[in-house]
Design a protein around this motif. Structure first.
Motif, short mmCIF file in Angstrom:
data_model
loop_
_atom_site.label_atom_id
_atom_site.label_comp_id
_atom_site.label_asym_id
_atom_site.label_seq_id
_atom_site.Cartn_x
_atom_site.Cartn_y
_atom_site.Cartn_z
N ILE A 129 35.00 38.50 38.33
CA ILE A 129 35.07 39.28 37.61
C ILE A 129 33.02 39.98 37.72
CG2 ILE A 129 34.70 40.43 34.93
CD1 ILE A 129 36.70 37.97 34.58
N LEU A 130 32.14 38.78 37.42
CA LEU A 130 31.07 39.44 37.64
C LEU A 130 30.20 40.69 38.50
CD1 LEU A 130 28.98 36.30 36.20
CD2 LEU A 130 29.11 38.31 35.26
N SER A 131 31.83 39.82 40.04
CA SER A 131 30.66 40.42 41.05
C SER A 131 31.54 41.79 41.46
CB SER A 131 30.71 39.34 41.99
OG SER A 131 32.06 38.93 42.49
N GLY A 132 32.27 41.74 40.80
CA GLY A 132 33.25 43.16 41.05
C GLY A 132 34.37 42.62 41.74
N ALA A 133 34.84 41.57 42.44
CA ALA A 133 35.57 41.59 43.40
C ALA A 133 37.33 41.65 42.45
CB ALA A 133 35.38 40.33 44.02
N LYS A 134 38.01 41.76 43.15
CA LYS A 134 39.99 41.37 42.12
C LYS A 134 40.40 41.01 43.29
CE LYS A 134 44.07 44.40 42.29
NZ LYS A 134 45.17 44.03 43.13
#
Ligand code: GLN
Length: 389
Positions: A129-134
């Motif tokens: 979530i913090l890195s923006g990855a799904k």
């Protein structure tokens, strides 16, 4: 007050750390959080004290003291069969935890997907979530935690940026075999995907199982980020010294993220880590010997008590099914089960749901750790006798 970050709103508290607090408040036996309760090696404690007395107390080289990067490179060569340049390929971080988030921050763009094996170490969820990855989850199924190759293949696509591997695995104790890693490697090459591999339990292995680093497989070194730390191997989880090994271009990015996040891992502990990484083979054999005995002890104890544990091949955790005890406990899920277990016996575990994206999948499981001394393990044996029926 204005609205706080929507990204962090979705985070729950770390269940592992919460269980430690509940356990401490109850004066119980902490078989939840994976940290040893026996003494850390004398030699490295002294090395840390010496480093402080030698005034190694200011900022380190941000990406790691040169002596430590040299030691990491040497060890990666003899133990992991990875050749890396300490000048350009290593970033020393505040534990493997920072290495993972710094790596993801360094490589992820909006829309990128990461593949995560499930059950997974709970940090990987918020890291995504913090890195923006799904995240795309691929199940490992109990009791053997076998790799479902078809499921894995179907998780890869054009948007896949990386796959996270953790071997030996927390929480399952699975050790990925060379052929399984070979299959993962083939998919990484086919889809041009990074392998991010967390190998912090690499020295904790049972029954002759061998640890293989995916970076050592053909054509994988350049696309692999190998994460490790001194926490588990040298029983110093509070020192916060870890690292990431990656190619020069990826390392440049990881170093930038790391520099702005934390500046550096604690200087005196980096110097003590150099001493640790020079330990003789007997150190690793003794560590394994203790964990081998502790694993058998806890596994037998859990079976005798009515649990249905899976025998780990590595790491220091046992995942167990608790279905057969739930009725007797008058509970219908893992969280209630863990709370009741502390109440009845003082023994703390981690509810299985904290290792799954969908809590229902872990509803009948809990995780025990056995990285404890014999006094604790024997006290747990006595405490679990209260469950005899
Ligand atoms: N890795 C350990 C565990 O899974 C500790 C986690 C933590 O609290 N950082 O229990």
């Amino acid at each position: 007050m204005k609205e706080l970050s929507r990204i962090t709103e979705a985070f729950s508290e770390s269940v592992i750390r919460e269980m430690t607090r509940i356990c401490d408040a109850a004066g119980g036996y902490n078989l939840s959080q994976g940290f040893p309760d026996f003494e850390s090696p004398e030699l490295i404690k002294q090395a840390a004290i010496d480093a402080i007395n030698q005034e190694k107390n200011q900022y380190p080289v941000t990406f790691g003291e040169p002596e430590l990067r040299e030691a990491i490179s040497k060890k990666a060569s003899w133990y992991n069969n990875i050749k890396c340049d300490p000048e350009t390929d290593i970033t020393v971080t505040c534990g493997a935890t920072e290495a993972m988030i710094a790596t993801l921050k360094a490589i992820i763009n909006p829309g990128d997907e990461i593949i995560v094996f499930e059950p997974f170490y709970e940090n990987y969820g918020p890291d995504g979530i913090l890195s923006g990855a799904k995240p795309r989850f691929v199940s490992l199924n109990p009791p053997d935690w076998d790799l479902d190759l078809t499921g894995l293949e179907s998780a890869f696509n054009m948007n896949t940026k990386a796959i996270i591997i953790n071997t030996p695995n927390n929480p399952t104790g699975k050790v990925f075999s060379k052929s399984e890693l070979g299959e993962i490697a083939k998919l990484c090459i086919k889809w041009d995907v990074f392998a991010i591999t967390d190998e912090i339990y690499e020295h904790i292995l049972y029954d002759g199982t061998k640890h293989v680093s995916i970076a050592s497989l053909p054509s994988m070194q350049d696309r692999t980020i190998t994460i490790n730390s001194i926490s588990k191997t040298y029983s110093v989880t509070g020192w916060r010294v870890g690292w990431a090994i990656a190619n020069k271009i990826v390392t440049e990015r990881i170093r930038k993220v790391h520099d702005f996040l934390t500046v550096g891992a604690p200087t005196p502990f980096q110097h003590a880590a150099v001493v640790a990484m020079d330990f003789e083979e007997s150190y690793y054999l003794d560590l394994n010997d203790h964990y081998n005995k502790a694993r058998s002890f806890l596994f037998d104890l859990l079976e005798r008590t009515g649990f249905s544990p899976s025998l780990p091949e590595g790491s220091y955790y046992i995942m167990t099914d608790v279905s057969s005890l739930m009725e007797w406990f008058s509970v219908d899920n893992d969280v209630a089960f863990s709370r009741k277990l502390i109440e009845l016996t003082g023994v703390a575990t981690v509810p299985g749901s904290s290792f799954y994206s969908d809590p229902l999948k872990g509803k009948h499981q809990v995780r025990f750790t056995f990285c404890k001394n014999w006094d604790t393990l024997h006290a747990v044996e006595k405490a679990l006798k209260k469950l005899s029926f």
